[in-house]
Design a protein around this motif. Sequence first.
Motif, PDB file in Angstrom:
ATOM      1  N   THR A  85       0.189  12.347  -5.850  1.00  0.00           N
ATOM      2  CA  THR A  85       0.527  12.764  -7.217  1.00  0.00           C
ATOM      3  C   THR A  85       0.639  11.564  -8.149  1.00  0.00           C
ATOM      4  N   GLY A  86       0.620  10.373  -7.609  1.00  0.00           N
ATOM      5  CA  GLY A  86       0.645   9.134  -8.385  1.00  0.00           C
ATOM      6  C   GLY A  86       0.369   8.013  -7.413  1.00  0.00           C
ATOM      7  N   ASP A  87       0.154   6.812  -7.901  1.00  0.00           N
ATOM      8  CA  ASP A  87      -0.103   5.698  -6.991  1.00  0.00           C
ATOM      9  C   ASP A  87       1.078   5.512  -6.042  1.00  0.00           C
ATOM     10  N   VAL A  88       0.762   5.214  -4.808  1.00  0.00           N
ATOM     11  CA  VAL A  88       1.789   4.992  -3.793  1.00  0.00           C
ATOM     12  C   VAL A  88       1.657   3.551  -3.298  1.00  0.00           C
ATOM     13  N   PRO A  89       2.473   2.654  -3.787  1.00  0.00           N
ATOM     14  CA  PRO A  89       2.367   1.263  -3.339  1.00  0.00           C
ATOM     15  C   PRO A  89       2.922   1.107  -1.926  1.00  0.00           C
ATOM     16  N   LEU A  90       2.285   0.222  -1.180  1.00  0.00           N
ATOM     17  CA  LEU A  90       2.769  -0.066   0.167  1.00  0.00           C
ATOM     18  C   LEU A  90       2.945  -1.570   0.318  1.00  0.00           C
ATOM     19  N   GLU A  91       3.829  -1.927   1.238  1.00  0.00           N
ATOM     20  CA  GLU A  91       4.033  -3.336   1.557  1.00  0.00           C
ATOM     21  C   GLU A  91       3.397  -3.597   2.919  1.00  0.00           C
ATOM     22  N   HIS A  92       2.504  -4.568   2.949  1.00  0.00           N
ATOM     23  CA  HIS A  92       1.868  -4.908   4.227  1.00  0.00           C
ATOM     24  C   HIS A  92       2.835  -5.718   5.062  1.00  0.00           C
ATOM     25  N   LEU A  93       3.080  -5.282   6.291  1.00  0.00           N
ATOM     26  CA  LEU A  93       4.013  -6.010   7.149  1.00  0.00           C
ATOM     27  C   LEU A  93       3.295  -6.920   8.133  1.00  0.00           C
ATOM     28  N   THR A  94       2.290  -6.388   8.817  1.00  0.00           N
ATOM     29  CA  THR A  94       1.621  -7.217   9.816  1.00  0.00           C
ATOM     30  C   THR A  94       0.266  -6.624  10.177  1.00  0.00           C
ATOM     31  N   THR A  95      -0.645  -7.487  10.564  1.00  0.00           N
ATOM     32  CA  THR A  95      -1.941  -7.030  11.066  1.00  0.00           C
ATOM     33  C   THR A  95      -2.270  -7.817  12.328  1.00  0.00           C
ATOM     34  N   THR A  96      -2.698  -7.091  13.342  1.00  0.00           N
ATOM     35  CA  THR A  96      -3.089  -7.724  14.604  1.00  0.00           C
ATOM     36  C   THR A  96      -4.528  -7.348  14.911  1.00  0.00           C
ATOM     37  N   ALA A  97      -5.344  -8.366  15.141  1.00  0.00           N
ATOM     38  CA  ALA A  97      -6.729  -8.120  15.573  1.00  0.00           C
ATOM     39  C   ALA A  97      -6.762  -8.260  17.087  1.00  0.00           C
ATOM     40  N   TYR A  98      -7.090  -7.210  17.778  1.00  0.00           N
ATOM     41  CA  TYR A  98      -7.130  -7.229  19.241  1.00  0.00           C
ATOM     42  C   TYR A  98      -8.510  -7.681  19.721  1.00  0.00           C
ATOM     43  N   PRO A  99      -8.558  -8.327  20.894  1.00  0.00           N
ATOM     44  CA  PRO A  99      -9.839  -8.776  21.440  1.00  0.00           C
ATOM     45  C   PRO A  99     -10.856  -7.635  21.579  1.00  0.00           C
ATOM     46  N   SER A 100     -10.369  -6.411  21.752  1.00  0.00           N
ATOM     47  CA  SER A 100     -11.260  -5.262  21.896  1.00  0.00           C
ATOM     48  C   SER A 100     -11.990  -4.931  20.603  1.00  0.00           C
ATOM     49  N   GLY A 101     -11.531  -5.494  19.470  1.00  0.00           N
ATOM     50  CA  GLY A 101     -12.134  -5.160  18.180  1.00  0.00           C
ATOM     51  C   GLY A 101     -11.289  -4.202  17.356  1.00  0.00           C
ATOM     52  N   LEU A 102     -10.237  -3.648  17.980  1.00  0.00           N
ATOM     53  CA  LEU A 102      -9.343  -2.787  17.207  1.00  0.00           C
ATOM     54  C   LEU A 102      -8.462  -3.666  16.319  1.00  0.00           C
ATOM     55  N   VAL A 103      -8.231  -3.215  15.101  1.00  0.00           N
ATOM     56  CA  VAL A 103      -7.411  -3.971  14.151  1.00  0.00           C
ATOM     57  C   VAL A 103      -6.269  -3.070  13.694  1.00  0.00           C
ATOM     58  N   GLN A 104      -5.049  -3.546  13.944  1.00  0.00           N
ATOM     59  CA  GLN A 104      -3.893  -2.694  13.668  1.00  0.00           C
ATOM     60  C   GLN A 104      -3.028  -3.277  12.560  1.00  0.00           C
ATOM     61  N   SER A 105      -2.795  -2.455  11.544  1.00  0.00           N
ATOM     62  CA  SER A 105      -1.987  -2.900  10.402  1.00  0.00           C
ATOM     63  C   SER A 105      -0.771  -1.997  10.240  1.00  0.00           C
ATOM     64  N   THR A 106       0.350  -2.625   9.932  1.00  0.00           N
ATOM     65  CA  THR A 106       1.581  -1.883   9.694  1.00  0.00           C
ATOM     66  C   THR A 106       1.973  -2.048   8.225  1.00  0.00           C
ATOM     67  N   TYR A 107       2.242  -0.925   7.598  1.00  0.00           N
ATOM     68  CA  TYR A 107       2.641  -0.922   6.187  1.00  0.00           C
ATOM     69  C   TYR A 107       3.965  -0.177   6.045  1.00  0.00           C
ATOM     70  N   ARG A 108       4.761  -0.648   5.090  1.00  0.00           N
ATOM     71  CA  ARG A 108       5.986   0.063   4.719  1.00  0.00           C
ATOM     72  C   ARG A 108       5.758   0.684   3.345  1.00  0.00           C
ATOM     73  N   PHE A 109       6.194   1.897   3.180  1.00  0.00           N
ATOM     74  CA  PHE A 109       6.057   2.562   1.887  1.00  0.00           C
ATOM     75  C   PHE A 109       7.129   2.060   0.938  1.00  0.00           C
ATOM     76  N   ALA A 110       6.700   1.785  -0.282  1.00  0.00           N
ATOM     77  CA  ALA A 110       7.619   1.264  -1.293  1.00  0.00           C
ATOM     78  C   ALA A 110       7.627   2.258  -2.440  1.00  0.00           C
ATOM     79  N   TYR A 111       8.291   3.386  -2.209  1.00  0.00           N
ATOM     80  CA  TYR A 111       8.278   4.433  -3.234  1.00  0.00           C
ATOM     81  C   TYR A 111       8.968   3.948  -4.496  1.00  0.00           C
ATOM     82  N   ALA A 112       8.479   4.433  -5.621  1.00  0.00           N
ATOM     83  CA  ALA A 112       9.082   4.048  -6.904  1.00  0.00           C
ATOM     84  C   ALA A 112      10.522   4.530  -6.937  1.00  0.00           C
ATOM     85  N   GLY A 113      11.318   3.839  -7.663  1.00  0.00           N
ATOM     86  CA  GLY A 113      12.782   3.956  -7.768  1.00  0.00           C
ATOM     87  C   GLY A 113      13.431   5.305  -7.621  1.00  0.00           C
ATOM     88  N   PRO A 114      14.688   5.381  -8.018  1.00  0.00           N
ATOM     89  CA  PRO A 114      15.523   6.557  -7.797  1.00  0.00           C
ATOM     90  C   PRO A 114      14.979   7.816  -8.442  1.00  0.00           C
TER      91      PRO A 114
END
Length: 192
Positions: A157-186
Amino acid sequence: VSATGSGFRASAFIATSLDGFIARPGGEIDWLPAGEDDGEDYGYARFMSSVDALVMGRASFDKVLSFDAWPYGDTPVIVLTRRHLEVPPGLAATVTASADPPERLATDLPARGIHHVYADGGITIGRFIRACLLDEIVITRIPVLIGEGIPLFGTVTGDVPLEHLTTTAYPSGLVQSTYRFAYAGPAVHSAR
Ligand SMILES: NC(=O)c1ccc[n+]([C@@H]2O[C@H](COP(=O)([O-])OP(=O)(O)OC[C@H]3O[C@@H](n4cnc5c(N)ncnc54)[C@H](OP(=O)(O)O)[C@@H]3O)[C@@H](O)[C@H]2O)c1
């Protein structure tokens, strides 16, 4: 820390094709690597041990039922559906159906000792995001294009900003990223 501050957290842990799909148009996930690679589970066991329950959409549940074995052990599974759900007798102790919206689950589940849920299924994850109730998402990208399918993310319903926490590239070629949602204020939260 939860998005609500109410002792309820929801996280997703999901694999996508490089072009962003979680399944082919008919729900097939044959393009996903089967199980572990050389003992690497991509953090799945640790993630599973951090959750008190799964909350999954009916479509994902139907898919899991087609697997050879039930993958979630004794972890409670809440299946979101607006239709009657026939729970196989062997799963009656752990699987329940609910038509509650995410907001209601966030209010009610902590009283049942469920404080951290694993939200699964594209539609379901989208419903949690639109309710500002998904706290974190772990996306594991598989190096394959499947061209069409069920997208991980739907409309917002509107832009949803996220905070990137970490990304791991595995030898297999899989790439895993973790994001935290940073919803707009109160204002967003009080609008729920
Ligand atoms: N790549 C991966 O890691 C991964 C992970 C999980 C799943 N998948 C795949 O993703 C596919 C399923 O994802 P999906 O996005 O189609 O759906 P989903 O989130 O698993 O389930 C959607 C279902 O949720 C129910 N629902 C929707 N709105 C609702 C409401 N207001 N109240 C109660 N229930 C509601 C509906 O069931 P009713 O019609 O019964 O009401 C709807 O069909 C499957 O093919 C699965 O294999 C892939």
